[in-house]
Design a protein around this motif. Structure first.
Motif, PDB file in Angstrom:
ATOM      1  N   UNK A  81       0.823  -1.381  -0.049  1.00 42.16           N
ATOM      2  CA  UNK A  81       0.372  -0.216  -0.128  1.00 42.16           C
ATOM      3  C   UNK A  81       0.721   1.449  -0.079  1.00 42.16           C
ATOM      4  N   UNK A  82       1.795   1.564   0.125  1.00 45.16           N
ATOM      5  CA  UNK A  82       2.808   2.200   0.328  1.00 45.16           C
ATOM      6  C   UNK A  82       3.332   2.912  -1.731  1.00 45.16           C
ATOM      7  N   UNK A  83       3.111   1.543  -1.976  1.00 42.52           N
ATOM      8  CA  UNK A  83       3.639   2.159  -3.189  1.00 42.52           C
ATOM      9  C   UNK A  83       2.556   2.104  -4.901  1.00 42.52           C
ATOM     10  N   UNK A  84       1.357   1.191  -3.861  1.00 43.77           N
ATOM     11  CA  UNK A  84       0.028   1.554  -4.755  1.00 43.77           C
ATOM     12  C   UNK A  84      -0.918   1.404  -3.435  1.00 43.77           C
ATOM     13  N   UNK A  85      -1.545   2.764  -3.294  1.00 42.30           N
ATOM     14  CA  UNK A  85      -2.119   2.848  -1.975  1.00 42.30           C
ATOM     15  C   UNK A  85      -3.708   2.441  -2.018  1.00 42.30           C
ATOM     16  N   UNK A  86      -4.517   1.970  -3.000  1.00 46.82           N
ATOM     17  CA  UNK A  86      -5.721   0.872  -3.541  1.00 46.82           C
ATOM     18  C   UNK A  86      -5.256  -0.689  -3.948  1.00 46.82           C
ATOM     19  N   UNK A  87      -4.099  -0.553  -4.093  1.00 46.86           N
ATOM     20  CA  UNK A  87      -3.941  -1.963  -4.404  1.00 46.86           C
ATOM     21  C   UNK A  87      -3.591  -2.258  -5.481  1.00 46.86           C
ATOM     22  N   UNK A  88      -4.275  -1.324  -6.208  1.00 41.95           N
ATOM     23  CA  UNK A  88      -4.417  -1.239  -8.068  1.00 41.95           C
ATOM     24  C   UNK A  88      -4.714   0.156  -8.681  1.00 41.95           C
ATOM     25  N   UNK A  89      -3.928   0.058  -9.633  1.00 45.93           N
ATOM     26  CA  UNK A  89      -4.208   1.439 -10.239  1.00 45.93           C
ATOM     27  C   UNK A  89      -3.569   2.672 -10.428  1.00 45.93           C
ATOM     28  N   UNK A  90      -3.034   3.936 -10.099  1.00 48.44           N
ATOM     29  CA  UNK A  90      -2.394   4.784 -10.025  1.00 48.44           C
ATOM     30  C   UNK A  90      -1.459   4.563  -8.371  1.00 48.44           C
ATOM     31  N   UNK A  91      -0.083   4.226  -9.188  1.00 47.62           N
ATOM     32  CA  UNK A  91       0.661   4.674  -8.502  1.00 47.62           C
ATOM     33  C   UNK A  91       1.363   5.522  -7.381  1.00 47.62           C
ATOM     34  N   UNK A  92       2.069   5.004  -6.412  1.00 43.74           N
ATOM     35  CA  UNK A  92       2.427   6.174  -4.951  1.00 43.74           C
ATOM     36  C   UNK A  92       3.578   7.137  -5.713  1.00 43.74           C
ATOM     37  N   UNK A 144       1.635  -5.535  -9.491  1.00 41.98           N
ATOM     38  CA  UNK A 144       2.682  -4.978  -8.479  1.00 41.98           C
ATOM     39  C   UNK A 144       3.537  -5.390  -8.249  1.00 41.98           C
ATOM     40  N   UNK A 145       3.656  -6.151  -8.929  1.00 36.71           N
ATOM     41  CA  UNK A 145       4.927  -6.962  -9.304  1.00 36.71           C
ATOM     42  C   UNK A 145       6.057  -6.225 -10.315  1.00 36.71           C
ATOM     43  N   UNK A 146       4.797  -6.430 -11.557  1.00 36.68           N
ATOM     44  CA  UNK A 146       5.680  -5.006 -12.988  1.00 36.68           C
ATOM     45  C   UNK A 146       6.040  -4.322 -12.106  1.00 36.68           C
ATOM     46  N   UNK A 147       5.567  -3.443 -11.817  1.00 41.98           N
ATOM     47  CA  UNK A 147       5.109  -2.159 -11.810  1.00 41.98           C
ATOM     48  C   UNK A 147       6.800  -2.040 -10.619  1.00 41.98           C
ATOM     49  N   UNK A 148       7.152  -2.962  -9.678  1.00 41.62           N
ATOM     50  CA  UNK A 148       8.338  -2.663  -9.065  1.00 41.62           C
ATOM     51  C   UNK A 148       9.455  -3.707  -9.602  1.00 41.62           C
ATOM     52  N   UNK A 149       9.349  -4.488 -10.869  1.00 38.63           N
ATOM     53  CA  UNK A 149      10.228  -4.790 -11.802  1.00 38.63           C
ATOM     54  C   UNK A 149      10.667  -3.609 -12.399  1.00 38.63           C
ATOM     55  N   UNK A 150       9.869  -2.657 -13.125  1.00 38.42           N
ATOM     56  CA  UNK A 150      10.026  -1.758 -14.067  1.00 38.42           C
ATOM     57  C   UNK A 150      10.902  -0.635 -13.012  1.00 38.42           C
ATOM     58  N   UNK A 202       3.761 -13.188 -10.494  1.00 36.75           N
ATOM     59  CA  UNK A 202       4.543 -12.097 -10.199  1.00 36.75           C
ATOM     60  C   UNK A 202       6.114 -12.898  -9.981  1.00 36.75           C
ATOM     61  N   UNK A 203       6.507 -14.293 -10.652  1.00 34.68           N
ATOM     62  CA  UNK A 203       7.022 -14.891 -10.932  1.00 34.68           C
ATOM     63  C   UNK A 203       7.362 -14.622 -12.761  1.00 34.68           C
ATOM     64  N   UNK A 204       6.238 -14.402 -13.335  1.00 36.89           N
ATOM     65  CA  UNK A 204       5.882 -14.299 -15.407  1.00 36.89           C
ATOM     66  C   UNK A 204       6.644 -12.721 -15.271  1.00 36.89           C
ATOM     67  N   UNK A 205       5.791 -11.984 -14.319  1.00 31.10           N
ATOM     68  CA  UNK A 205       5.645 -10.705 -14.427  1.00 31.10           C
ATOM     69  C   UNK A 205       7.641  -9.961 -14.539  1.00 31.10           C
ATOM     70  N   UNK A 206       8.479 -10.595 -13.447  1.00 33.04           N
ATOM     71  CA  UNK A 206       9.810 -10.156 -13.016  1.00 33.04           C
ATOM     72  C   UNK A 206      10.518 -10.572 -13.922  1.00 33.04           C
ATOM     73  N   UNK A 207       9.975 -12.054 -14.505  1.00 34.99           N
ATOM     74  CA  UNK A 207      10.829 -12.633 -15.853  1.00 34.99           C
ATOM     75  C   UNK A 207      10.825 -11.133 -17.109  1.00 34.99           C
TER      76      UNK A 207
END
Length: 342
Positions: A81-92, A144-150, A202-207
């Protein structure tokens, strides 16, 4: 003299809610642990993680301490929730910037960052939409995993999807002692399946997002020993192992659930859709192993689901938490993982 191999990593580990504090700072959303710890009577003396170690503001001092200790690795978790306050949608962006600064500070000290994506602090907004009981949460975890990977994948190569799904399910959904504090076994076992799907997403997104990624999952290991050599106690130990170890290890490592436990669960078994087992078991690079103690188990027909009960090992040292000090369980667990899961 015995030496650890060249390149062996000596590190330390934390979880976001345990150390960061700053629970409402810079656009962070609430997590289920914010809600749970602020519910009267849930936590001893109503303690909470609002400030904790104030790592959010003191991270540079903390990294300096790690460097002074001579550590060369640090496993930390990101607060969803620190990076995605609503869990989805616009990142913080402020939340993403914090973790970027932390990673840079670690690398400046030649400390290798290991990121855990989920150490139990689900966004409260997702909990209100069904939490881990909802299949959509698994897909949201992949995003969420894809966002952090990017965001961090140019500098961070080592990633852990989930920390201790057993604790999430048993503590959070069956016995109610951890957030979100539910006592619904059917929901708990369904949540365990969705956690496995989340791992796969998550594994697929990070790969896809992180070049040269090194991906794994961290599980509890609770080696189980029969209280006596009787056939009944040995069978009880196998059942107990099924519920505490195999149920969580088999899906990501073998691509399926243990048949004996599925049968024993009966109507409590999770709903599994065609294609799920392939989704939840992409190849991974390592198996994170959190080791605490062993379980000594006897047959107990009164325990309807497990048919087993733990017994205290008399004459053995125990920790303040009541865990038996039994060093051999670590060796036994590592040998078993190597044997059964290659």
């Amino acid at each position: 003299m015995l030496r650890f191999p060249e390149g062996f990593l000596w590190g330390t580990a934390t979880a976001a809610y345990q150390i960061e504090g700053a629970h409402k700072a810079d656009g962070k959303g609430s997590s289920i642990w914010d809600t749970f710890s602020h519910t009267p009577g849930k936590i001893f003396e109503d303690h909470n993680g609002d400030v904790a170690c104030d790592h959010y503001h003191r991270y540079r001092d903390d990294v300096a301490i790690m460097a002074a200790l001579g550590l060369n690795a640090y496993r930390f978790s990101v607060s969803w929730p620190r990076v995605l306050p609503q869990g989805t949608g616009a990142p913080n962006q402020a939340g993403l910037d914090f973790y970027s600064r932390l990673v840079d500070a670690l690398l400046e000290q030649r400390i290798r960052p290991f990121i855990t994506l989920y150490h139990w602090d689900l966004p409260q907004a997702l909990e209100e939409r069904g939490g881990w009981g909802a299949r959509d949460t698994a897909a949201a975890f992949g995003d969420y995993a894809a966002l952090l990977g990017r965001t961090l994948g140019d500098r961070v190569k080592d990633w852990i999807t989930l920390n201790e799904p057993l604790a999430t399910v048993a503590g959070g959904y069956i016995f109610g002692m951890l957030a979100p504090g539910k006592t619904d076994p059917a929901l708990g076992f369904q949540a365990s399946h969705h956690l496995n799907l989340a791992h796969g997403h998550a594994v697929r997104a990070l790969r896809a997002a992180v070049a040269d990624s090194h991906l794994g999952i961290t599980q509890v290991s609770m080696p189980v020993y029969p209280a006596t050599d009787s056939e009944a106690d040995r069978a009880a130990a196998h059942r107990y192992d099924g519920f505490t170890n195999r149920w969580y290890w088999d899906p990501p490592l073998k691509g399926g659930y243990p048949a004996d436990i599925l049968e024993r669960l009966g109507p409590l078994a999770p709903k599994i859709t065609n294609g799920d087992l392939a989704l939840l078991s992409p190849p991974i690079d390592f198996f994170g192993h959190n080791s605490y103690s062993r379980a000594l188990v006897k047959d107990d027909p009164d325990s309807l689901l497990l048919g087993a009960a733990r017994v205290k090992a008399e004459g053995r040292p125990h920790t303040e938490m009541g865990w038996e000090v039994y060093p051999d369980h670590l060796y036994d667990a590592l040998m078993r993982i190597t044997r059964d899961y290659e």
